[in-house]
Design a protein around this motif. Sequence first.
Motif, mmCIF file in Angstrom:
data_model
loop_
_atom_site.group_PDB
_atom_site.id
_atom_site.type_symbol
_atom_site.label_atom_id
_atom_site.label_comp_id
_atom_site.label_asym_id
_atom_site.label_seq_id
_atom_site.Cartn_x
_atom_site.Cartn_y
_atom_site.Cartn_z
ATOM 1 N N ASN A 222 36.824 53.690 25.315
ATOM 2 C CA ASN A 222 36.027 53.309 26.479
ATOM 3 C C ASN A 222 35.867 54.486 27.439
ATOM 4 O O ASN A 222 34.793 54.723 27.972
ATOM 5 N N ASN A 227 44.225 50.665 31.472
ATOM 6 C CA ASN A 227 44.218 49.389 32.200
ATOM 7 C C ASN A 227 43.137 49.301 33.282
ATOM 8 O O ASN A 227 43.284 48.578 34.257
ATOM 9 N N ARG A 228 42.043 50.080 33.096
ATOM 10 C CA ARG A 228 40.918 49.959 34.006
ATOM 11 C C ARG A 228 39.736 49.342 33.265
ATOM 12 O O ARG A 228 39.549 49.568 32.079
ATOM 13 N N THR A 229 38.944 48.593 34.021
ATOM 14 C CA THR A 229 37.808 47.910 33.432
ATOM 15 C C THR A 229 36.709 48.913 33.103
ATOM 16 O O THR A 229 36.322 49.710 33.958
ATOM 17 N N GLU A 230 36.221 48.849 31.877
ATOM 18 C CA GLU A 230 35.145 49.747 31.467
ATOM 19 C C GLU A 230 33.878 49.432 32.256
ATOM 20 O O GLU A 230 33.546 48.278 32.508
ATOM 21 N N LYS A 231 33.145 50.501 32.656
ATOM 22 C CA LYS A 231 32.003 50.315 33.546
ATOM 23 C C LYS A 231 30.692 50.816 32.972
ATOM 24 O O LYS A 231 29.653 50.718 33.615
ATOM 25 N N ASN A 232 30.726 51.420 31.801
ATOM 26 C CA ASN A 232 29.467 51.882 31.239
ATOM 27 C C ASN A 232 29.499 51.751 29.732
ATOM 28 O O ASN A 232 30.549 51.530 29.125
ATOM 29 N N VAL A 279 33.477 51.401 41.898
ATOM 30 C CA VAL A 279 33.388 52.704 41.256
ATOM 31 C C VAL A 279 32.047 53.338 41.593
ATOM 32 O O VAL A 279 31.116 52.671 42.033
ATOM 33 N N LYS B 82 28.532 45.543 31.144
ATOM 34 C CA LYS B 82 28.586 46.856 30.526
ATOM 35 C C LYS B 82 29.984 47.083 29.953
ATOM 36 O O LYS B 82 30.957 46.527 30.438
ATOM 37 N N GLY B 83 30.050 47.952 28.971
ATOM 38 C CA GLY B 83 31.363 48.245 28.431
ATOM 39 C C GLY B 83 31.375 48.111 26.934
ATOM 40 O O GLY B 83 30.437 47.575 26.333
ATOM 41 N N ASN B 84 32.454 48.597 26.356
ATOM 42 C CA ASN B 84 32.536 48.617 24.912
ATOM 43 C C ASN B 84 33.650 47.716 24.429
ATOM 44 O O ASN B 84 33.489 46.523 24.324
ATOM 45 N N PHE B 85 34.822 48.298 24.166
ATOM 46 C CA PHE B 85 35.952 47.528 23.659
ATOM 47 C C PHE B 85 36.598 46.746 24.809
ATOM 48 O O PHE B 85 36.724 47.252 25.923
ATOM 49 N N ASN B 119 40.663 50.103 46.042
ATOM 50 C CA ASN B 119 39.227 50.185 46.294
ATOM 51 C C ASN B 119 38.521 48.909 45.841
ATOM 52 O O ASN B 119 37.381 48.939 45.409
ATOM 53 N N GLU B 121 39.044 47.272 43.295
ATOM 54 C CA GLU B 121 38.987 47.144 41.838
ATOM 55 C C GLU B 121 40.239 46.465 41.300
ATOM 56 O O GLU B 121 41.314 46.552 41.880
ATOM 57 N N ARG B 122 40.080 45.831 40.157
ATOM 58 C CA ARG B 122 41.225 45.185 39.541
ATOM 59 C C ARG B 122 41.928 46.124 38.574
ATOM 60 O O ARG B 122 41.408 47.178 38.212
ATOM 61 N N ARG B 123 43.134 45.731 38.197
ATOM 62 C CA ARG B 123 43.828 46.429 37.129
ATOM 63 C C ARG B 123 44.068 45.436 36.009
ATOM 64 O O ARG B 123 44.428 44.289 36.247
ATOM 65 N N GLU B 124 43.859 45.892 34.792
ATOM 66 C CA GLU B 124 43.942 45.014 33.636
ATOM 67 C C GLU B 124 45.366 44.941 33.093
ATOM 68 O O GLU B 124 46.204 45.774 33.389
ATOM 69 N N ASN B 125 45.579 43.909 32.284
ATOM 70 C CA ASN B 125 46.700 43.884 31.341
ATOM 71 C C ASN B 125 48.083 43.722 31.957
ATOM 72 O O ASN B 125 49.035 44.376 31.565
#
Lengths: 419, 419, 419
Positions: A222, A227-232, A279, B82-85, B119, B121-125
Amino acid sequence: PALPPTAPAPVAPAPAAAPVLAVVTPPAPTASKPGKPKPWYDRLQLRGYTQMRVSEVIDGDTDAPAGVSRLRSVHDAGVGEKGNFNFRRIRLALQGDVSDRMGLYLQGEFASAVTGQANGERRENFFQLRDAYADVYFADRTIKLRVGQSKVPFGWENLQSSSNRIAIDRADGPNSAVPGERDIGIVGFYTPPAIQKIWDDLAKDGQKLFGNYGAFALGVYNGQGTNRTEKNDGLMKVAMATVPFRLDGLGGPFVGKVLELGAEGMLNTFQPEVRTGGVSARAYIDNRVNLHAILYPAPFGIQAEWSWGKGPEWDRLTQSLASKPLSGGYVQAMYRVKHSPIGAFIPYARWQSYRGGWKTATNAPRISTDEIELGVEWLPLKEFEVTMAYARMRRSEADERRSGVARGDLLRAQIQWNY
Amino acid sequence: PALPPTAPAPVAPAPAAAPVLAVVTPPAPTASKPGKPKPWYDRLQLRGYTQMRVSEVIDGDTDAPAGVSRLRSVHDAGVGEKGNFNFRRIRLALQGDVSDRMGLYLQGEFASAVTGQANGERRENFFQLRDAYADVYFADRTIKLRVGQSKVPFGWENLQSSSNRIAIDRADGPNSAVPGERDIGIVGFYTPPAIQKIWDDLAKDGQKLFGNYGAFALGVYNGQGTNRTEKNDGLMKVAMATVPFRLDGLGGPFVGKVLELGAEGMLNTFQPEVRTGGVSARAYIDNRVNLHAILYPAPFGIQAEWSWGKGPEWDRLTQSLASKPLSGGYVQAMYRVKHSPIGAFIPYARWQSYRGGWKTATNAPRISTDEIELGVEWLPLKEFEVTMAYARMRRSEADERRSGVARGDLLRAQIQWNY
Amino acid sequence: PALPPTAPAPVAPAPAAAPVLAVVTPPAPTASKPGKPKPWYDRLQLRGYTQMRVSEVIDGDTDAPAGVSRLRSVHDAGVGEKGNFNFRRIRLALQGDVSDRMGLYLQGEFASAVTGQANGERRENFFQLRDAYADVYFADRTIKLRVGQSKVPFGWENLQSSSNRIAIDRADGPNSAVPGERDIGIVGFYTPPAIQKIWDDLAKDGQKLFGNYGAFALGVYNGQGTNRTEKNDGLMKVAMATVPFRLDGLGGPFVGKVLELGAEGMLNTFQPEVRTGGVSARAYIDNRVNLHAILYPAPFGIQAEWSWGKGPEWDRLTQSLASKPLSGGYVQAMYRVKHSPIGAFIPYARWQSYRGGWKTATNAPRISTDEIELGVEWLPLKEFEVTMAYARMRRSEADERRSGVARGDLLRAQIQWNY
């Protein structure tokens, strides 16, 4: 006539203090009779390590007026802050071969704070994911396909487990590419048997290797970080090659020594978190290369890495983000004492330097680091390690609202227990 | 003379890829000699599975102006974003029989985000609880009393582990009763031996059952949903009956086939979270019934469920919450290929529809869903599964500030590894 | 000739329902042959317990106007709040002897909420650290050095595991010193063999001891409390002594009875969190002593503790924090029925009182507590416990904006399962 015992002893797993990520390829599980799968505890095991630190600034800019850098480190919240003991890492992992064809690695970290919990204060020590991947083995395990969240193969020290690293923290230069070291994706590793043999011999000798990766790697991720959310929709592409050479052929002082050389490359775009929230709207170019060289200590060793590239960085003039050049690395010398009346120990000296953005901090501030560290890692027990280090730091704080470089002389001690 | 070995092999536990919630009643532990309790690892075991997804919208309303629905799903954050995996589930459970009289199930989920961490934003996992219950066994294990947090017996697919489900996500209709599927309470299960025998035979055949519940269930719960703080003194009451029938008596094409029929009912009041903060002052009626029917694939199978009821829903006209009618369900056809040169696989087709509130979303927005999914679940290894699916979605976004229905054609792939 | 079996049975670990923190010193691991380390699951084990509660206020001030105390308890979020079932503790620990020289204890808690997750509401049941320590053994295990996060040796009941405590909650007085009971630091324990022998005998008899601490303790800690970020360079210093005496010499009714007497002292400074955000700029004196006495039930027993000291407390007159006197404790009588047709049970009665600040609540409000609790702990199975208790409470709410004392009569039930 005697009956052979029908219950062979479970194969002894790795001893307690072995590196969490052993580079030695586990032997292929012995063929089990059909219908007699191995019990879960012989397929999987729980392991981990904890690092507790105490930092003491002998002399330094621990505080400063608004707008001026204070002595802080992106790697260690204990540097310059008030306080005594703090946990740097509390790791627990479940790992093993689920079958002959698939391995598992699932690791969490207890030393993860959650912010804003009461009166704006954070609470420490929530359990958060580090690794969650499966390895699918091919071609007699020389090839493995790794899917999930795992360490990005960029930088030798980045891949090495912190439980094995001699120095207190990773170096800023190579680590600036992958703070947290991990990302979600798919990566393939290939290790020719001849290279695996050299690593196995080094591991048997107790050398600190870089873990169960491979000699050659190619992966997509990604690219937004651990542990950050993918943005693109863009993918980060990474390639690595690392090859150990036996120096015996050079004769004399080189007999029995191994030199490992390697290089990595990364193509990525990255959207830093911004102070106004969320972001950045744009994704910034984040492309890098890294070189590494390790002369394994026998007893004297040297280790060095250097990174060059472009990455997101806050521009003070335009008060906006841009993609700007960066470079940095380190050189480390160490001397390995394998046996002594008080246990094994390794004195080391390390110099590092870095100039460039720190992409995972708010607004990707530019940081400037020059540091010398002198220390010793000591193992009174093999499952209980103590590292003591003196550091002379010149660091700018990772905050785009503060400028200049803070200076400091520090003593740090780290206790690590392995399980 | 030969001595018998004194160390019998530990009883082999379930193999790696067995369903996490096996319906097969575990054999009663062999009587252990007094004073010789079984070791912990023969009473408990660690298991789990991870699901990693990639979603690609071929064509659809991934973005829309304010006030208009975008293509989103309450089940999968990857749809339209947006995003991949991304990780959909990273589960780890400790389970087993603590004694002959009591079983344990303790399951956590690593794929849980914590919001507002930096900011905005969240943190995953972060690792969060899913199940924490004890089963106390009575009457030769035909009756069990389950205390703690566990799945609410409402909806056959809701009870089935996601590691066993063929389709990518659960259907909106039955799931709207229990998003997250779990609640805290006390529930009793009764399974007549004749029914247990049919399920055991199906499990031996490798059929995907609904887990270790019972044929008849009666329970009380807090009723506020998984990992949410209870806000009223009312209890949610739930009842379930599900009965498998062997169709051999019908002869011809029905020999060897099993049909399972069942129904569930729920009486509850619910206080949705509201956009102004906290939960609604009033508790809204949330009563439902659900019917289910499953013809186990041998090789062709059909599965269908439908829910009707009333539940909390945002009323756009009055701009307030009310309890309003809802209904929805699905029909799924599948074809089971048990053996093939590339491993087992199951192609499937599924249609679903739902109209009603989504009570765990802010302000309980009304959603309207019509979806067709065509896919195949493929097991190249028994511990490594790949599902690929095409979906044609008509979904309103679960946000009461956006109206209308978004359309989209999606390709989704899911990799699952079991341990 | 017969071959001896090559696979000795794994040593049976502690049975399921043994106390999580057994006071019995584990036997030194049998010498393993060099190169044959014990497998991980014979060195470490997973254990834990879960407590689910239901509280019912028969009559009391569950609600009150702004500025007036409502019936609430700092120990149990279920007291006075709406709702039915709630988890008080969901513990899971990995523990054992990593080697002959080092032990491990790593415990997490699933019943930890994270606040502010959606619409200002919290989400329950994230996994958070409780203990993370290593014990290094010296002098035949009579001395151990404990490093990491562990229970502070202040107060006998504070040290006793909640899985072993008879009463529903800890008493306010001794617990006000260490809410959450734990801190990060280094502590040494010494237990003379003669004392260990008495404890071992008590444990064999099934008595509820205080855990695997020592007779004498001396430690230093951060002093800011469990899972809170340290804010000053001062260390908390704690000392403890506790000595069991056999009363056989007194003859008659004292034969077979054991009395344990002890005292603790603490020197600390503490910075409470303040309502305006963050922690107080100043650190307030937080010095205490505690006395304890336990006559182990055989069958009748008595247990009592009392604390005196000074600690941070909100001053209503000056509307600011100050360090003010505090005192409180409890007396508990219990009667142990070891065997009965329905299982073991222990009826108990307990009185407690406390006046002083509650330092870990916002602004360290003064609380005033007077409480009588009558209850019974019943073990229908040894791994499944039920406690039912009636309490007559006079408690001020731990909120400096509310004054006065709320009254209430409560029934509480707790189900606990051990694993």
